[in-house]
Motif scaffolding. Structure first.
Motif, mmCIF file in Angstrom:
data_model
loop_
_atom_site.group_PDB
_atom_site.id
_atom_site.type_symbol
_atom_site.label_atom_id
_atom_site.label_comp_id
_atom_site.label_asym_id
_atom_site.label_seq_id
_atom_site.Cartn_x
_atom_site.Cartn_y
_atom_site.Cartn_z
ATOM 1 N N ILE A 1 0.846 -1.207 0.000
ATOM 2 C CA ILE A 1 0.000 0.000 0.000
ATOM 3 C C ILE A 1 0.875 1.249 0.000
ATOM 4 O O ILE A 1 0.607 2.202 -0.741
ATOM 5 N N ARG A 2 1.929 1.249 0.805
ATOM 6 C CA ARG A 2 2.831 2.410 0.845
ATOM 7 C C ARG A 2 3.470 2.660 -0.523
ATOM 8 O O ARG A 2 3.580 3.802 -0.977
ATOM 9 N N LYS A 3 3.890 1.582 -1.188
ATOM 10 C CA LYS A 3 4.488 1.733 -2.524
ATOM 11 C C LYS A 3 3.463 2.284 -3.513
ATOM 12 O O LYS A 3 3.781 3.156 -4.323
ATOM 13 N N ALA A 4 2.261 1.770 -3.456
ATOM 14 C CA ALA A 4 1.208 2.252 -4.359
ATOM 15 C C ALA A 4 0.920 3.728 -4.091
ATOM 16 O O ALA A 4 0.766 4.524 -5.034
ATOM 17 N N GLU A 5 0.869 4.111 -2.822
ATOM 18 C CA GLU A 5 0.619 5.517 -2.473
ATOM 19 C C GLU A 5 1.748 6.413 -2.980
ATOM 20 O O GLU A 5 1.499 7.533 -3.420
ATOM 21 N N LEU B 1 -7.465 2.646 -2.634
ATOM 22 C CA LEU B 1 -6.425 2.746 -1.609
ATOM 23 C C LEU B 1 -7.025 2.786 -0.207
ATOM 24 O O LEU B 1 -6.491 2.169 0.725
ATOM 25 N N GLN B 2 -8.129 3.492 -0.058
ATOM 26 C CA GLN B 2 -8.793 3.574 1.247
ATOM 27 C C GLN B 2 -9.262 2.193 1.698
ATOM 28 O O GLN B 2 -9.081 1.806 2.853
ATOM 29 N N GLU B 3 -9.847 1.457 0.786
ATOM 30 C CA GLU B 3 -10.318 0.104 1.107
ATOM 31 C C GLU B 3 -9.151 -0.791 1.518
ATOM 32 O O GLU B 3 -9.261 -1.568 2.468
ATOM 33 N N MET B 4 -8.033 -0.653 0.835
ATOM 34 C CA MET B 4 -6.862 -1.463 1.176
ATOM 35 C C MET B 4 -6.303 -1.057 2.546
ATOM 36 O O MET B 4 -5.917 -1.921 3.337
ATOM 37 N N ARG B 5 -6.289 0.251 2.835
ATOM 38 C CA ARG B 5 -5.806 0.710 4.143
ATOM 39 C C ARG B 5 -6.666 0.149 5.264
ATOM 40 O O ARG B 5 -6.164 -0.234 6.320
#
Length: 173
Positions: free
Chosen positions: A134-138, A165-169
């Motif tokens: 997720i951090r890499k995608a962000e 991204l919110q759903e993944m977080r």
């Protein structure tokens, strides 16, 4: 055995061969380390049609992960901007479950066809996601927001990516 492999290479690479896909698949089924290296050279080469066939062949081997590394390099190579879609399309033959960030980057920075196909993979593939993923995608998302190629597409991508991204977080909170 090497003679048989060379014959398969010759048939796959013959521009007049109507069954090139068949020979690419067959070559993938018998590929060894040396064959893998030749296939990777073709993927990196200047003939995108042979590169596509080599990708198809690699998808049938035990060397898929190494093949994916080179395929994603090829997708992002500026010389392939006009044929990115073909390389993204061949990804359907690979296991992408550990490649969320790579597919996400294609969605953000690929041409129209590549981006559209990447969106399909993002929607349909079950990815292995970690907080690091997720951090890499962000990071790539923020880079895109600050350096968009097309200002008009930012709003569209924002409406698709931010909820994703919110759903993944939320999975990790």
């Amino acid at each position: 055995m090497q003679e048989d492999i060379q014959k398969l290479f010759d048939r796959m690479c013959d521009p007049k061969e109507s069954e090139a896909y068949f020979f690419a698949d067959k070559l993938g089924g018998v590929a060894d380390e040396e064959t893998k290296e030749k296939l990777l050279e073709l993927v990196r080469g200047d003939n995108w049609e042979l590169a596509y066939l080599a990708c198809r062949s690699l998808s049938k081997t035990k060397f898929q992960e190494e093949g994916l590394d080179v395929i994603f390099e090829t997708i992002f190579d500026k010389k392939n901007k006009t044929v990115q879609g073909a390389f993204v399309q061949i990804l359907e033959h690979f296991d992408l479950s550990n490649r969320f960030v790579d597919v996400f980057k294609v969605f953000l920075f690929g041409n129209y066809k590549a981006s559209t196909l990447a969106k399909v993979y993002l929607d349909e593939v079950e990815f292995d996601v970690t907080p690091r993923t997720i951090r890499k995608a962000e990071k790539h998302w923020n880079h895109y927001l600050h350096n968009p190629e097309d200002e008009g597409s930012v709003a569209v991508k924002k409406s698709e990516i931010e909820p994703m991204l919110q759903e993944m977080r939320e999975l990790f909170s």
